[in-house]
Design a protein around this motif. Structure first.
Motif, PDB file in Angstrom:
ATOM      1  N   UNK A 186       0.839  -1.210   0.000  1.00 18.99           N
ATOM      2  CA  UNK A 186       0.000   0.000   0.000  1.00 18.99           C
ATOM      3  C   UNK A 186       0.869   1.254   0.000  1.00 18.99           C
ATOM      4  N   UNK A 187       0.607   2.091  -0.991  1.00 18.45           N
ATOM      5  CA  UNK A 187       1.258   3.404  -1.062  1.00 18.45           C
ATOM      6  C   UNK A 187       0.219   4.453  -0.670  1.00 18.45           C
ATOM      7  N   UNK A 188       0.568   5.323   0.265  1.00 14.50           N
ATOM      8  CA  UNK A 188      -0.347   6.399   0.654  1.00 14.50           C
ATOM      9  C   UNK A 188       0.111   7.706   0.028  1.00 14.50           C
ATOM     10  N   UNK A 189      -0.813   8.401  -0.617  1.00 13.56           N
ATOM     11  CA  UNK A 189      -0.552   9.775  -1.052  1.00 13.56           C
ATOM     12  C   UNK A 189      -1.341  10.649  -0.080  1.00 13.56           C
ATOM     13  N   UNK A 190      -0.645  11.348   0.784  1.00 14.62           N
ATOM     14  CA  UNK A 190      -1.339  12.129   1.812  1.00 14.62           C
ATOM     15  C   UNK A 190      -0.635  13.454   2.047  1.00 14.62           C
ATOM     16  N   UNK A 191      -1.396  14.367   2.641  1.00 12.04           N
ATOM     17  CA  UNK A 191      -0.863  15.707   2.871  1.00 12.04           C
ATOM     18  C   UNK A 191      -0.428  15.893   4.326  1.00 12.04           C
ATOM     19  N   UNK A 192      -0.712  14.881   5.148  1.00  7.25           N
ATOM     20  CA  UNK A 192      -0.403  15.033   6.569  1.00  7.25           C
ATOM     21  C   UNK A 192       0.613  13.979   7.015  1.00  7.25           C
ATOM     22  N   UNK A 193       1.806  14.473   7.288  1.00  5.13           N
ATOM     23  CA  UNK A 193       2.892  13.607   7.759  1.00  5.13           C
ATOM     24  C   UNK A 193       2.476  13.034   9.119  1.00  5.13           C
ATOM     25  N   UNK A 194       2.645  11.740   9.286  1.00  2.00           N
ATOM     26  CA  UNK A 194       2.327  11.133  10.587  1.00  2.00           C
ATOM     27  C   UNK A 194       0.847  10.857  10.790  1.00  2.00           C
ATOM     28  N   UNK A 195       0.009  11.049   9.758  1.00  2.00           N
ATOM     29  CA  UNK A 195      -1.421  10.738   9.870  1.00  2.00           C
ATOM     30  C   UNK A 195      -1.607   9.221   9.958  1.00  2.00           C
ATOM     31  N   UNK A 196      -2.821   8.798  10.288  1.00  2.00           N
ATOM     32  CA  UNK A 196      -3.084   7.357  10.427  1.00  2.00           C
ATOM     33  C   UNK A 196      -2.762   6.610   9.136  1.00  2.00           C
ATOM     34  N   UNK A 197      -3.203   7.168   8.025  1.00  3.85           N
ATOM     35  CA  UNK A 197      -2.948   6.530   6.728  1.00  3.85           C
ATOM     36  C   UNK A 197      -1.440   6.447   6.469  1.00  3.85           C
ATOM     37  N   UNK A 198      -0.725   7.505   6.784  1.00  4.59           N
ATOM     38  CA  UNK A 198       0.725   7.518   6.566  1.00  4.59           C
ATOM     39  C   UNK A 198       1.410   6.477   7.455  1.00  4.59           C
ATOM     40  N   UNK A 199       0.936   6.337   8.680  1.00  5.38           N
ATOM     41  CA  UNK A 199       1.584   5.402   9.601  1.00  5.38           C
ATOM     42  C   UNK A 199       1.345   3.957   9.205  1.00  5.38           C
ATOM     43  N   UNK A 200       0.174   3.678   8.640  1.00  3.59           N
ATOM     44  CA  UNK A 200      -0.152   2.269   8.381  1.00  3.59           C
ATOM     45  C   UNK A 200       0.214   1.783   6.981  1.00  3.59           C
ATOM     46  N   UNK A 201       0.554   2.680   6.101  1.00  2.28           N
ATOM     47  CA  UNK A 201       0.889   2.277   4.724  1.00  2.28           C
ATOM     48  C   UNK A 201       2.314   1.733   4.663  1.00  2.28           C
ATOM     49  N   UNK A 202       2.619   0.993   3.590  1.00  2.00           N
ATOM     50  CA  UNK A 202       3.991   0.490   3.407  1.00  2.00           C
ATOM     51  C   UNK A 202       4.910   1.611   2.963  1.00  2.00           C
ATOM     52  N   UNK A 203       4.360   2.535   2.211  1.00  2.00           N
ATOM     53  CA  UNK A 203       5.169   3.646   1.716  1.00  2.00           C
ATOM     54  C   UNK A 203       4.299   4.893   1.646  1.00  2.00           C
ATOM     55  N   UNK A 204       4.918   6.050   1.753  1.00  2.00           N
ATOM     56  CA  UNK A 204       4.165   7.312   1.777  1.00  2.00           C
ATOM     57  C   UNK A 204       4.771   8.287   0.776  1.00  2.00           C
ATOM     58  N   UNK A 205       3.897   8.872  -0.041  1.00  2.00           N
ATOM     59  CA  UNK A 205       4.322   9.958  -0.901  1.00  2.00           C
ATOM     60  C   UNK A 205       3.577  11.189  -0.386  1.00  2.00           C
ATOM     61  N   UNK A 206       4.293  12.080   0.252  1.00  2.00           N
ATOM     62  CA  UNK A 206       3.641  13.250   0.847  1.00  2.00           C
ATOM     63  C   UNK A 206       3.417  14.313  -0.214  1.00  2.00           C
ATOM     64  N   UNK A 207       2.202  14.875  -0.215  1.00  3.69           N
ATOM     65  CA  UNK A 207       1.966  16.067  -1.043  1.00  3.69           C
ATOM     66  C   UNK A 207       2.343  17.237  -0.144  1.00  3.69           C
ATOM     67  N   UNK A 208       3.130  18.137  -0.642  1.00  5.34           N
ATOM     68  CA  UNK A 208       3.572  19.258   0.183  1.00  5.34           C
ATOM     69  C   UNK A 208       2.723  20.492  -0.101  1.00  5.34           C
ATOM     70  N   UNK A 209       1.394  20.327   0.066  1.00  6.37           N
ATOM     71  CA  UNK A 209       0.487  21.446  -0.183  1.00  6.37           C
ATOM     72  C   UNK A 209       0.433  22.395   1.008  1.00  6.37           C
ATOM     73  N   UNK A 210       0.891  21.933   2.165  1.00  7.33           N
ATOM     74  CA  UNK A 210       0.757  22.740   3.379  1.00  7.33           C
ATOM     75  C   UNK A 210      -0.648  22.566   3.935  1.00  7.33           C
TER      76      UNK A 210
END
Ligand code: F6R
Length: 367
Positions: A127-151
Protein backbone atom coordinates in the motif's frame (compact mmCIF):
# COMPACT_ATOMS: atom_id res chain seq x y z
CA UNK A 1 -3.73 33.85 9.15
CA UNK A 2 -5.61 34.33 5.87
CA UNK A 3 -2.68 36.43 4.71
CA UNK A 4 -4.89 39.19 3.35
CA UNK A 5 -7.32 36.90 1.50
CA UNK A 6 -11.04 37.03 2.32
CA UNK A 7 -11.26 33.28 2.77
CA UNK A 8 -8.98 30.31 3.33
CA UNK A 9 -10.30 28.76 0.14
CA UNK A 10 -9.12 31.69 -1.97
CA UNK A 11 -5.76 31.72 -0.21
CA UNK A 12 -5.38 28.00 -0.85
CA UNK A 13 -6.31 28.37 -4.51
CA UNK A 14 -3.56 30.98 -4.81
CA UNK A 15 -1.08 28.72 -3.02
CA UNK A 16 -1.25 26.14 -5.78
CA UNK A 17 1.86 27.27 -7.66
CA UNK A 18 3.87 26.86 -4.46
CA UNK A 19 2.19 23.54 -3.67
CA UNK A 20 3.16 22.26 -7.14
CA UNK A 21 6.77 23.39 -6.75
CA UNK A 22 7.09 21.89 -3.28
CA UNK A 23 5.53 18.59 -4.33
CA UNK A 24 7.92 18.26 -7.30
CA UNK A 25 11.00 19.39 -5.42
CA UNK A 26 13.75 16.79 -5.17
CA UNK A 27 11.63 14.28 -7.07
CA UNK A 28 12.55 15.42 -10.56
CA UNK A 29 16.32 15.04 -11.05
CA UNK A 30 18.37 18.23 -11.46
CA UNK A 31 18.95 17.49 -15.15
CA UNK A 32 15.19 16.94 -15.62
CA UNK A 33 15.70 13.52 -17.18
CA UNK A 34 14.67 11.14 -14.43
CA UNK A 35 12.30 10.78 -11.48
CA UNK A 36 13.54 9.99 -8.00
CA UNK A 37 10.94 8.36 -5.79
CA UNK A 38 12.90 6.36 -3.25
CA UNK A 39 9.89 7.05 -0.97
CA UNK A 40 8.08 4.25 -2.79
CA UNK A 41 10.57 1.85 -1.26
CA UNK A 42 10.44 -0.47 -4.25
CA UNK A 43 13.28 -2.03 -6.19
CA UNK A 44 13.03 -2.14 -9.96
CA UNK A 45 12.31 -5.88 -9.64
CA UNK A 46 9.39 -5.18 -7.33
CA UNK A 47 8.00 -2.57 -9.72
CA UNK A 48 8.13 -5.16 -12.50
CA UNK A 49 6.06 -7.54 -10.39
CA UNK A 50 3.08 -5.16 -10.16
CA UNK A 51 0.22 -6.64 -12.19
CA UNK A 52 -2.52 -4.17 -11.31
CA UNK A 53 -3.08 -1.00 -9.37
CA UNK A 54 -6.10 -0.03 -7.28
CA UNK A 55 -6.55 3.62 -6.37
CA UNK A 56 -8.89 4.09 -3.42
CA UNK A 57 -10.11 7.35 -1.88
CA UNK A 58 -13.18 9.48 -1.07
CA UNK A 59 -14.62 12.67 -2.52
CA UNK A 60 -12.14 15.03 -4.06
CA UNK A 61 -9.25 12.63 -3.46
CA UNK A 62 -11.23 10.04 -5.44
CA UNK A 63 -11.48 12.52 -8.28
CA UNK A 64 -7.70 12.92 -8.21
CA UNK A 65 -7.56 9.13 -8.42
CA UNK A 66 -9.63 9.20 -11.62
CA UNK A 67 -6.94 11.36 -13.20
CA UNK A 68 -4.32 9.05 -11.64
CA UNK A 69 -5.82 6.03 -13.37
CA UNK A 70 -5.58 7.59 -16.77
CA UNK A 71 -2.08 8.97 -16.14
CA UNK A 72 -0.62 5.68 -14.87
CA UNK A 73 -2.27 3.62 -17.59
CA UNK A 74 -1.03 5.94 -20.32
CA UNK A 75 2.52 6.25 -19.02
CA UNK A 76 3.21 2.86 -17.47
CA UNK A 77 0.66 0.61 -19.21
CA UNK A 78 -0.38 -1.10 -15.95
CA UNK A 79 -4.14 -1.69 -15.56
CA UNK A 80 -5.60 0.64 -12.92
CA UNK A 81 -8.99 0.69 -11.20
CA UNK A 82 -10.12 3.67 -9.17
CA UNK A 83 -12.85 3.22 -6.58
CA UNK A 84 -14.44 5.12 -3.74
CA UNK A 85 -13.29 3.68 -0.44
CA UNK A 86 -16.78 3.12 0.98
CA UNK A 87 -17.57 0.88 -2.02
CA UNK A 88 -14.19 -0.79 -2.39
CA UNK A 89 -13.98 -2.06 1.17
CA UNK A 90 -17.34 -3.86 0.99
CA UNK A 91 -17.23 -5.27 -2.52
CA UNK A 92 -14.73 -8.05 -1.90
CA UNK A 93 -12.26 -6.64 -4.45
CA UNK A 94 -9.68 -8.91 -6.05
CA UNK A 95 -6.54 -7.92 -4.16
CA UNK A 96 -3.47 -10.09 -4.66
CA UNK A 97 0.13 -9.68 -3.50
CA UNK A 98 1.02 -8.36 -6.97
CA UNK A 99 -1.56 -5.55 -6.61
CA UNK A 100 -0.29 -2.11 -5.66
CA UNK A 101 -2.98 -0.25 -3.75
CA UNK A 102 -2.67 3.52 -3.73
CA UNK A 103 -4.80 5.27 -1.10
CA UNK A 104 -5.22 9.01 -1.46
CA UNK A 105 -6.20 11.19 1.48
CA UNK A 106 -5.50 14.83 2.23
CA UNK A 107 -6.09 14.41 5.97
CA UNK A 108 -4.89 10.83 6.22
CA UNK A 109 -7.72 10.23 8.70
CA UNK A 110 -10.74 9.37 6.54
CA UNK A 111 -12.35 6.30 8.11
CA UNK A 112 -13.36 4.48 4.92
CA UNK A 113 -9.98 5.10 3.27
CA UNK A 114 -8.16 3.80 6.31
CA UNK A 115 -10.37 0.71 6.40
CA UNK A 116 -9.67 0.07 2.70
CA UNK A 117 -5.94 0.38 3.40
CA UNK A 118 -6.21 -2.22 6.17
CA UNK A 119 -8.17 -4.58 3.95
CA UNK A 120 -5.57 -4.25 1.19
CA UNK A 121 -2.73 -4.99 3.60
CA UNK A 122 -4.62 -7.96 5.03
CA UNK A 123 -4.73 -9.40 1.50
CA UNK A 124 -0.98 -9.02 1.15
CA UNK A 125 -0.92 -6.05 -1.20
CA UNK A 126 1.65 -3.29 -0.93
CA UNK A 127 0.00 0.00 0.00
CA UNK A 128 1.26 3.40 -1.06
CA UNK A 129 -0.35 6.40 0.65
CA UNK A 130 -0.55 9.78 -1.05
CA UNK A 131 -1.34 12.13 1.81
CA UNK A 132 -0.86 15.71 2.87
CA UNK A 133 -0.40 15.03 6.57
CA UNK A 134 2.89 13.61 7.76
CA UNK A 135 2.33 11.13 10.59
CA UNK A 136 -1.42 10.74 9.87
CA UNK A 137 -3.08 7.36 10.43
CA UNK A 138 -2.95 6.53 6.73
CA UNK A 139 0.73 7.52 6.57
CA UNK A 140 1.58 5.40 9.60
CA UNK A 141 -0.15 2.27 8.38
CA UNK A 142 0.89 2.28 4.72
CA UNK A 143 3.99 0.49 3.41
CA UNK A 144 5.17 3.65 1.72
CA UNK A 145 4.17 7.31 1.78
CA UNK A 146 4.32 9.96 -0.90
CA UNK A 147 3.64 13.25 0.85
CA UNK A 148 1.97 16.07 -1.04
CA UNK A 149 3.57 19.26 0.18
CA UNK A 150 0.49 21.45 -0.18
CA UNK A 151 0.76 22.74 3.38
CA UNK A 152 -2.20 22.86 5.79
CA UNK A 153 -5.57 23.02 4.07
CA UNK A 154 -8.16 24.78 6.23
CA UNK A 155 -11.13 25.41 3.90
CA UNK A 156 -13.52 22.46 3.87
CA UNK A 157 -13.54 22.47 0.06
CA UNK A 158 -10.29 20.92 -1.07
CA UNK A 159 -8.31 22.78 -3.73
CA UNK A 160 -4.53 22.75 -3.39
CA UNK A 161 -4.61 19.25 -1.88
CA UNK A 162 -6.43 17.92 -4.95
CA UNK A 163 -4.11 19.57 -7.42
CA UNK A 164 -1.02 18.44 -5.48
CA UNK A 165 -2.40 14.90 -5.58
CA UNK A 166 -2.43 15.26 -9.37
CA UNK A 167 1.25 16.20 -9.27
CA UNK A 168 1.91 13.14 -7.10
CA UNK A 169 0.20 10.93 -9.69
CA UNK A 170 2.26 12.43 -12.52
CA UNK A 171 5.41 11.62 -10.57
CA UNK A 172 4.27 8.07 -9.79
CA UNK A 173 3.23 7.48 -13.40
CA UNK A 174 6.55 8.76 -14.71
CA UNK A 175 8.52 6.78 -12.15
CA UNK A 176 6.75 3.53 -13.01
CA UNK A 177 7.26 4.25 -16.72
CA UNK A 178 10.95 4.86 -16.12
CA UNK A 179 11.43 1.67 -14.10
CA UNK A 180 9.42 -0.45 -16.54
CA UNK A 181 10.93 1.15 -19.64
CA UNK A 182 7.52 1.96 -21.13
CA UNK A 183 8.82 5.50 -21.79
CA UNK A 184 12.37 6.37 -22.80
CA UNK A 185 14.49 9.06 -21.20
CA UNK A 186 13.54 11.70 -23.77
CA UNK A 187 9.85 11.10 -23.19
CA UNK A 188 10.29 11.31 -19.40
CA UNK A 189 12.26 14.54 -19.83
CA UNK A 190 9.51 16.02 -22.01
CA UNK A 191 6.81 15.43 -19.39
CA UNK A 192 9.13 16.53 -16.56
CA UNK A 193 9.85 19.83 -18.25
CA UNK A 194 6.14 20.45 -18.87
CA UNK A 195 5.47 19.63 -15.20
CA UNK A 196 8.06 22.18 -14.11
CA UNK A 197 6.31 24.81 -16.23
CA UNK A 198 2.94 24.29 -14.49
CA UNK A 199 3.45 26.60 -11.48
CA UNK A 200 4.00 29.63 -13.68
CA UNK A 201 1.10 28.64 -15.88
CA UNK A 202 -1.18 28.49 -12.83
CA UNK A 203 0.04 31.96 -11.88
CA UNK A 204 -1.00 33.26 -15.29
CA UNK A 205 -4.44 31.68 -14.85
CA UNK A 206 -4.89 33.23 -11.43
CA UNK A 207 -4.16 36.63 -12.93
CA UNK A 208 -7.38 36.21 -14.96
CA UNK A 209 -9.62 35.38 -11.99
CA UNK A 210 -11.78 38.47 -12.55
CA UNK A 211 -13.16 37.13 -15.81
CA UNK A 212 -14.44 34.10 -13.91
CA UNK A 213 -16.06 36.20 -11.22
CA UNK A 214 -18.49 37.71 -13.71
CA UNK A 215 -19.26 34.30 -15.19
CA UNK A 216 -19.82 32.77 -11.72
CA UNK A 217 -22.19 35.57 -10.71
CA UNK A 218 -24.39 34.78 -13.70
CA UNK A 219 -24.29 31.05 -12.96
CA UNK A 220 -25.30 31.68 -9.37
CA UNK A 221 -28.74 32.74 -10.60
CA UNK A 222 -29.48 29.21 -11.83
CA UNK A 223 -30.42 26.22 -9.74
CA UNK A 224 -28.90 23.48 -11.85
CA UNK A 225 -26.14 23.04 -14.41
CA UNK A 226 -24.04 20.49 -16.23
CA UNK A 227 -20.32 19.87 -16.53
CA UNK A 228 -19.24 17.84 -19.53
CA UNK A 229 -15.97 16.50 -20.89
CA UNK A 230 -14.27 13.45 -22.36
CA UNK A 231 -11.35 11.46 -20.96
CA UNK A 232 -9.31 13.51 -18.52
CA UNK A 233 -11.72 16.37 -19.05
CA UNK A 234 -14.52 14.21 -17.67
CA UNK A 235 -12.45 13.43 -14.57
CA UNK A 236 -11.94 17.17 -13.96
CA UNK A 237 -15.62 17.85 -14.72
CA UNK A 238 -16.54 15.61 -11.79
CA UNK A 239 -14.30 17.58 -9.45
CA UNK A 240 -15.67 20.91 -10.76
CA UNK A 241 -19.21 19.70 -10.14
CA UNK A 242 -18.45 18.58 -6.57
CA UNK A 243 -16.70 21.86 -5.78
CA UNK A 244 -19.69 23.89 -6.97
CA UNK A 245 -22.20 21.71 -5.10
CA UNK A 246 -20.44 21.76 -1.78
CA UNK A 247 -19.95 25.49 -1.40
CA UNK A 248 -22.62 27.12 -3.59
CA UNK A 249 -25.36 24.48 -2.98
CA UNK A 250 -26.22 24.70 -6.68
CA UNK A 251 -27.12 21.33 -8.09
CA UNK A 252 -24.92 20.12 -10.93
CA UNK A 253 -24.04 16.93 -12.69
CA UNK A 254 -20.91 15.92 -14.49
CA UNK A 255 -21.38 13.85 -17.62
CA UNK A 256 -19.11 12.24 -20.17
CA UNK A 257 -19.85 14.44 -23.19
CA UNK A 258 -20.77 11.49 -25.39
CA UNK A 259 -23.25 10.12 -22.88
CA UNK A 260 -25.73 13.03 -22.83
CA UNK A 261 -27.70 11.83 -25.80
CA UNK A 262 -28.44 8.60 -23.91
CA UNK A 263 -30.87 10.31 -21.59
CA UNK A 264 -29.66 13.48 -19.93
CA UNK A 265 -30.16 15.66 -22.99
CA UNK A 266 -33.88 15.56 -22.08
CA UNK A 267 -33.10 17.95 -19.21
CA UNK A 268 -31.65 20.68 -21.40
CA UNK A 269 -34.00 23.58 -21.97
CA UNK A 270 -33.73 27.23 -22.92
CA UNK A 271 -31.03 28.82 -20.78
CA UNK A 272 -29.71 25.67 -19.04
CA UNK A 273 -26.10 26.48 -18.20
CA UNK A 274 -23.28 24.07 -18.96
CA UNK A 275 -19.54 24.13 -18.48
CA UNK A 276 -17.69 22.13 -21.11
CA UNK A 277 -14.06 21.13 -20.74
CA UNK A 278 -12.33 20.88 -24.11
CA UNK A 279 -8.61 20.47 -23.49
CA UNK A 280 -7.88 17.15 -25.17
CA UNK A 281 -6.85 17.95 -28.75
CA UNK A 282 -7.73 14.47 -30.02
CA UNK A 283 -11.23 14.57 -28.56
CA UNK A 284 -12.04 18.23 -29.17
CA UNK A 285 -14.00 17.71 -32.35
CA UNK A 286 -16.20 15.06 -30.72
CA UNK A 287 -16.88 17.22 -27.67
CA UNK A 288 -17.67 20.18 -29.90
CA UNK A 289 -20.36 18.19 -31.63
CA UNK A 290 -21.86 17.36 -28.20
CA UNK A 291 -21.77 21.05 -27.33
CA UNK A 292 -23.70 21.77 -30.53
CA UNK A 293 -26.31 19.18 -29.55
CA UNK A 294 -26.78 20.96 -26.22
CA UNK A 295 -26.86 24.41 -27.75
CA UNK A 296 -29.48 23.32 -30.26
CA UNK A 297 -31.73 22.65 -27.22
CA UNK A 298 -31.04 26.07 -25.73
CA UNK A 299 -28.06 25.44 -23.44
CA UNK A 300 -25.79 28.35 -22.53
CA UNK A 301 -22.24 26.99 -22.70
CA UNK A 302 -19.00 28.13 -21.11
CA UNK A 303 -16.00 26.28 -22.52
CA UNK A 304 -12.74 25.81 -20.66
CA UNK A 305 -10.22 25.08 -23.35
CA UNK A 306 -6.54 25.45 -24.10
CA UNK A 307 -5.14 28.42 -25.97
CA UNK A 308 -4.41 26.45 -29.12
CA UNK A 309 -8.06 25.31 -29.37
CA UNK A 310 -9.55 28.63 -28.41
CA UNK A 311 -10.43 30.04 -31.82
CA UNK A 312 -12.07 26.86 -32.99
CA UNK A 313 -14.01 26.32 -29.75
CA UNK A 314 -15.13 29.95 -29.47
CA UNK A 315 -17.23 29.55 -32.63
CA UNK A 316 -19.48 27.01 -30.93
CA UNK A 317 -19.94 28.37 -27.40
CA UNK A 318 -21.33 31.42 -25.57
CA UNK A 319 -18.34 32.07 -23.33
CA UNK A 320 -14.83 30.73 -23.12
CA UNK A 321 -11.90 30.66 -20.77
CA UNK A 322 -8.45 29.56 -21.96
CA UNK A 323 -5.81 27.68 -20.04
CA UNK A 324 -2.18 27.82 -21.24
CA UNK A 325 -1.01 25.09 -23.62
CA UNK A 326 0.59 22.04 -22.05
CA UNK A 327 0.81 18.31 -22.77
CA UNK A 328 -2.68 16.74 -23.00
CA UNK A 329 -1.95 14.52 -20.00
CA UNK A 330 -1.19 17.55 -17.78
CA UNK A 331 -4.24 19.71 -18.53
CA UNK A 332 -6.13 18.68 -15.34
CA UNK A 333 -3.52 20.50 -13.24
CA UNK A 334 -4.53 23.71 -15.03
CA UNK A 335 -8.20 23.24 -15.97
CA UNK A 336 -9.31 22.58 -12.40
CA UNK A 337 -8.24 26.09 -11.36
CA UNK A 338 -10.97 28.01 -13.23
CA UNK A 339 -13.53 25.54 -11.90
CA UNK A 340 -12.38 26.15 -8.33
CA UNK A 341 -12.68 29.89 -8.90
CA UNK A 342 -16.15 29.58 -10.42
CA UNK A 343 -17.30 27.62 -7.34
CA UNK A 344 -15.69 30.16 -5.03
CA UNK A 345 -17.22 33.21 -6.70
CA UNK A 346 -20.65 31.55 -7.02
CA UNK A 347 -20.66 30.78 -3.29
CA UNK A 348 -19.56 34.32 -2.53
CA UNK A 349 -22.28 35.81 -4.76
CA UNK A 350 -24.90 33.75 -2.92
CA UNK A 351 -23.62 34.87 0.45
CA UNK A 352 -22.69 31.42 1.73
CA UNK A 353 -20.01 30.54 4.26
CA UNK A 354 -17.32 29.62 1.72
CA UNK A 355 -14.87 28.03 4.12
CA UNK A 356 -17.43 26.18 6.24
CA UNK A 357 -20.24 24.91 4.01
CA UNK A 358 -23.32 23.53 5.72
CA UNK A 359 -23.48 19.83 6.69
CA UNK A 360 -19.81 19.14 5.92
CA UNK A 361 -16.70 18.46 7.99
CA UNK A 362 -13.08 18.78 6.95
CA UNK A 363 -12.09 15.38 8.20
CA UNK A 364 -14.59 12.51 7.89
CA UNK A 365 -13.86 9.95 10.57
CA UNK A 366 -17.30 8.31 10.48
CA UNK A 367 -18.11 5.49 8.06
C1 F6R B 1 -14.28 18.03 -1.03
C2 F6R B 1 -13.56 17.37 0.05
C3 F6R B 1 -13.90 15.96 0.39
C4 F6R B 1 -12.62 15.19 0.74
C5 F6R B 1 -12.96 13.77 1.24
C6 F6R B 1 -11.72 12.96 1.51
O1 F6R B 1 -13.78 19.29 -1.28
O2 F6R B 1 -12.69 17.96 0.64
O3 F6R B 1 -14.59 15.34 -0.64
O4 F6R B 1 -11.82 15.13 -0.39
O5 F6R B 1 -13.73 13.87 2.42
O6 F6R B 1 -10.91 13.57 2.46
P1 F6R B 1 -9.40 13.16 2.63
O7 F6R B 1 -8.68 13.51 1.38
O8 F6R B 1 -8.91 13.91 3.82
O9 F6R B 1 -9.38 11.66 2.85
Amino acid sequence: EKAGYDHFMLKEIYEQPKAYRDTMMGRIAEDGRSIQLSELGMTQEQVKEIRRIHIVACGTAYHAGLVGKSVIEQLARIPVETDVASEYRYRNPIITPDTLVIVVSQSGETADTLAALREARRCGARVLAITNVVGSSVAREADAVLTTWAGPEIAVASTKAYSSQLIAFYLVGLYLAQELGTRDEAAIAEVASALLALPEQVESLLAQADALKAIAEKLARHNSLFFIGRGLDFAVAQEGSLKLKEISYIHSEAYPAGELKHGTLALIEEGTPAIALVTQEELAEKTLSNIKEMKARGAHVLAVTNESNLQEVAKSVDEQFAIPNTLPILTPALSVVPLQLVAYYASLALGHDVDKPRNLAKSVTVE
